[in-house]
Design a protein around this motif. Sequence first.
Motif, PDB file in Angstrom:
ATOM      1  N   ASP A 179       2.650   0.361   8.692  1.00  0.00           N
ATOM      2  CA  ASP A 179       1.314   0.261   9.270  1.00  0.00           C
ATOM      3  C   ASP A 179       0.337  -0.180   8.172  1.00  0.00           C
ATOM      4  N   PRO A 180      -0.825  -0.706   8.540  1.00  0.00           N
ATOM      5  CA  PRO A 180      -1.758  -1.270   7.554  1.00  0.00           C
ATOM      6  C   PRO A 180      -2.186  -0.300   6.457  1.00  0.00           C
ATOM      7  N   LEU A 195       0.751   1.237  -0.590  1.00  0.00           N
ATOM      8  CA  LEU A 195       1.889   0.794  -1.398  1.00  0.00           C
ATOM      9  C   LEU A 195       1.508  -0.343  -2.342  1.00  0.00           C
ATOM     10  N   MET A 196       0.795  -1.311  -1.840  1.00  0.00           N
ATOM     11  CA  MET A 196       0.404  -2.445  -2.678  1.00  0.00           C
ATOM     12  C   MET A 196      -0.538  -1.993  -3.794  1.00  0.00           C
TER      13      MET A 196
END
Length: 110
Positions: free
Chosen positions: A17-18, A24-25
């Motif tokens: 999900d966004p 994570l990024m």
Amino acid sequence: MDSRKYEKAKKALAYFDPVTKEFLMNSVEAVCIFFIQYAENSNLNSLSEPEVISEQKLCENNEEFDAWWDEEFGEFQMGDDLSFNASQILYQLDNPSYESELKEYLSNQE
């Protein structure tokens, strides 16, 4: 990272999900920045220039402050076998803040 690996990672992130994807990024970016700056600072510390030596001694001469800072903020584990004390991270990544916190600590000790 070459473009094929980047595209593969980007596709893998499509399953999240966004909010998780953004987390994570940002986490990967923060860890990469930390390691790059740590490596750069390690290379600087190996030089025998007077400023670098005096900065290194600044950290070494404040073991009481470092111990207190580490007690307050703990140790940061990265992976299974890599960890850094909070005082190391502050000293290596943001030396002006380290000095500022050290001055505040010393003034509170008086």
